[in-house]
Enzyme design. Structure first.
Site, PDB file in Angstrom:
ATOM      1  N   LYS A   1       0.804  -1.227   0.000  1.00  0.00           N
ATOM      2  CA  LYS A   1       0.000   0.000   0.000  1.00  0.00           C
ATOM      3  C   LYS A   1       0.831   1.269   0.000  1.00  0.00           C
ATOM      4  O   LYS A   1       1.665   1.471   0.883  1.00  0.00           O
ATOM      5  CB  LYS A   1      -0.881   0.018   1.248  1.00  0.00           C
TER       6      LYS A   1
ATOM      7  N   GLY B   1      10.327  -6.297   8.617  1.00  0.00           N
ATOM      8  CA  GLY B   1       9.095  -6.737   7.979  1.00  0.00           C
ATOM      9  C   GLY B   1       9.330  -7.706   6.829  1.00  0.00           C
ATOM     10  O   GLY B   1      10.169  -8.597   6.900  1.00  0.00           O
TER      11      GLY B   1
ATOM     12  N   GLY C   1       7.096  -1.797  11.559  1.00  0.00           N
ATOM     13  CA  GLY C   1       6.477  -0.479  11.746  1.00  0.00           C
ATOM     14  C   GLY C   1       7.421   0.495  12.433  1.00  0.00           C
ATOM     15  O   GLY C   1       7.483   1.674  12.081  1.00  0.00           O
TER      16      GLY C   1
HETATM   17  P1  AMP Z   1       3.925  -4.312   3.086  1.00  0.00           P
HETATM   18  O1  AMP Z   1       3.395  -5.064   4.275  1.00  0.00           O
HETATM   19  O2  AMP Z   1       3.171  -3.088   2.725  1.00  0.00           O
HETATM   20  O3  AMP Z   1       5.426  -4.122   3.135  1.00  0.00           O
HETATM   21  O4  AMP Z   1       3.634  -5.258   1.850  1.00  0.00           O
HETATM   22  C1  AMP Z   1       4.216  -6.515   1.700  1.00  0.00           C
HETATM   23  C2  AMP Z   1       3.343  -7.305   0.781  1.00  0.00           C
HETATM   24  O5  AMP Z   1       3.218  -6.607  -0.440  1.00  0.00           O
HETATM   25  C3  AMP Z   1       3.895  -8.658   0.438  1.00  0.00           C
HETATM   26  O6  AMP Z   1       3.142  -9.631   1.086  1.00  0.00           O
HETATM   27  C4  AMP Z   1       3.737  -8.731  -1.074  1.00  0.00           C
HETATM   28  O7  AMP Z   1       3.106  -9.904  -1.499  1.00  0.00           O
HETATM   29  C5  AMP Z   1       2.845  -7.544  -1.399  1.00  0.00           C
HETATM   30  N1  AMP Z   1       3.063  -7.030  -2.760  1.00  0.00           N
HETATM   31  C6  AMP Z   1       4.214  -6.785  -3.370  1.00  0.00           C
HETATM   32  N2  AMP Z   1       4.012  -6.382  -4.632  1.00  0.00           N
HETATM   33  C7  AMP Z   1       2.681  -6.387  -4.844  1.00  0.00           C
HETATM   34  C8  AMP Z   1       1.858  -6.093  -5.956  1.00  0.00           C
HETATM   35  N3  AMP Z   1       2.369  -5.696  -7.116  1.00  0.00           N
HETATM   36  N4  AMP Z   1       0.524  -6.205  -5.810  1.00  0.00           N
HETATM   37  C9  AMP Z   1       0.014  -6.612  -4.635  1.00  0.00           C
HETATM   38  N5  AMP Z   1       0.736  -6.897  -3.545  1.00  0.00           N
HETATM   39  C10 AMP Z   1       2.067  -6.792  -3.636  1.00  0.00           C
END
Ligand code: AMP
Length: 391
Positions: A186, A340, A363
């Site tokens: 996100k 993370g 975080g």
């Molecule tokens: P975050 O917790 O925001 O660091 O997001 C990590 C997650 O982002 C991982 O589980 C990935 O599978 C997901 N992610 C990475 N690239 C994408 C993408 N293009 N579309 C959807 N999810 C993604």
């Protein structure tokens, strides 16, 4: 005496506790390990955090102190959840160090998250000093991390010290060029840290789900990829700013209506160089982008990696993150991975051992990089024994 790095200015360290022989010390550790169940009850799936907590506890015992430890486990939100009790964790800790009592999960008490002063007083009753070694919880305004320094001499433990030294050092005096790779799902979660990093870095590589809001801001078609329309303008402002931003130029996408994730195989996978067609979802950066990112990373003086550039849990969309991870591990500069999912990816790809510093906080690392400080660090700097900083 050795010079303290500027990032540690004003932060009381273990040495600032003075003579502690015979004193009782409460240590707030982060023993929040992943727990599972088998036929015999709770099992610890990975005890890295327990092992990491030992050096601080050992140092204190070696100085003659009596050490009691507290931690949170999971998110019980103020009620006693038997599966999240500290028993198995204390038993495992005892295999690494003798004579350390572990107080029950601080989050069983609703006053922990409410930062209730009476709870702080109960926690530290009978203790002469307090040590915070729980970086991963230090961005929270919770009693056990922000409360005790108001009442007893306090210090950062070795783990916390190292996190602040490394992450703070990135913000204060990085070797240039400073390249950050920011990925994950996100854009809303990472916008704050991006806004700080554009002022501190030379190049920011943006991958993962969050890249599509930036691509859409440039007028590119992103199909059914993750998109946050409310943030298009802010992404455009970052693109228009002075920091070089590298976005994917090719994207690996999955056909409409297909599912993705670990062990998924269903659907068609196509690499697009231009717009992504309607219904297709971009789930990894393409080989051309990954190579371009890797070049910037390999020649950097400092690299900070936070967030995978694709859905690396799904083998079809793991290659971009693998290429980026390998470049981070092989960079000639200093490599720092900000906790993370990127730490998990580095471990999955067998690269963790080649990275200079893997942060233990997800975080907490992001918040520290964004603001250059955390509530629990501020609390420690206000402790009665904190070193004075020359103005
Ligand atoms: P975050 O917790 O925001 O660091 O997001 C990590 C997650 O982002 C991982 O589980 C990935 O599978 C997901 N992610 C990475 N690239 C994408 C993408 N293009 N579309 C959807 N999810 C993604």
């Amino acid at each position: 005496m050795t010079m303290r790095p500027a990032a540690l200015d004003g932060l009381p360290l273990l040495e600032d506790l003075g003579a502690i022989s015979g004193k009782r010390i409460l240590v707030r550790s982060d023993l929040n390990v992943p727990l599972g169940e088998d036929e015999n009850g709770t099992v610890i799936e990975d005890d890295f955090r327990i092992r990491s907590a030992v050096p601080t506890l050992q140092w204190l015992q070696d100085q003659g102190a009596e050490v009691v430890c507290c931690t949170h486990v999971g998110r019980p939100h103020g009620t006693s959840v038997p599966q999240l009790a500290v028993g198995p964790i204390a038993t495992r800790l005892a295999t690494y160090i003798d004579d350390v009592e572990v107080i029950e999960n601080v989050r069983f008490d609703p006053r922990e998250e409410a930062n209730d002063v009476e709870f702080v007083k109960e926690l530290i009753k009978g203790f002469d000093a307090y040590v915070n070694d729980a970086f991963g919880a230090s961005h929270r305004n919770h009693a056990s991390v922000v409360g005790p320094p108001q009442f007893v001499p306090s210090a950062a433990g070795r783990l916390l010290e190292k996190e602040v030294e490394v992450l703070g050092g990135l913000l204060l005096e990085p070797d240039v060029p400073f390249v950050a790779i920011i990925g994950g799902s996100k854009v809303a979660d990472k916008l704050g840290v991006l806004k700080t990093l554009v002022k501190k870095t030379d190049t920011i590589i943006i991958g993962g789900g969050m890249a599509f809001t930036f691509l859409a801001a440039q007028g590119r078609g992103v199909g059914a990829s993750l998109l946050d329309e409310s943030l298009l303008k802010e992404c455009q402002e970052i693109l228009d700013g002075p920091c070089e931003i590298l976005l994917p130029t090719d994207v690996i996408a999955l056909s409409p209506g297909s599912s993705f994730g670990a062990n998924c195989t269903q659907g068609d996978v196509v690499t697009y160089r231009g717009d992504i067609p309607d219904g297709w979802m971009g789930l990894d950066v393409g080989p051309q982008s990954a190579e371009r990112f890797a070049e910037a990373i390999t020649s950097a003086g400092t690299v900070l990696w936070n967030g995978p550039v694709g859905v690396f849990e799904d083998a079809r969309f793991a290659q971009g993150t693998r290429t980026v991870g390998e470049a981070v591990a092989n960079t000639k500069g200093t490599s720092v991975v900000g906790g993370g999912d990127s730490a998990r990816a580095a471990e999955d790809f067998g690269l963790a051992g080649q990275i200079d510093f893997l942060s233990t906080g997800g975080g907490a690392s992001l918040e520290f990089l964004e603001f250059g400080d955390l509530p629990a660090l501020t609390a420690l700097r206000h402790a009665s024994n904190a070193p004075r900083v020359a103005k």
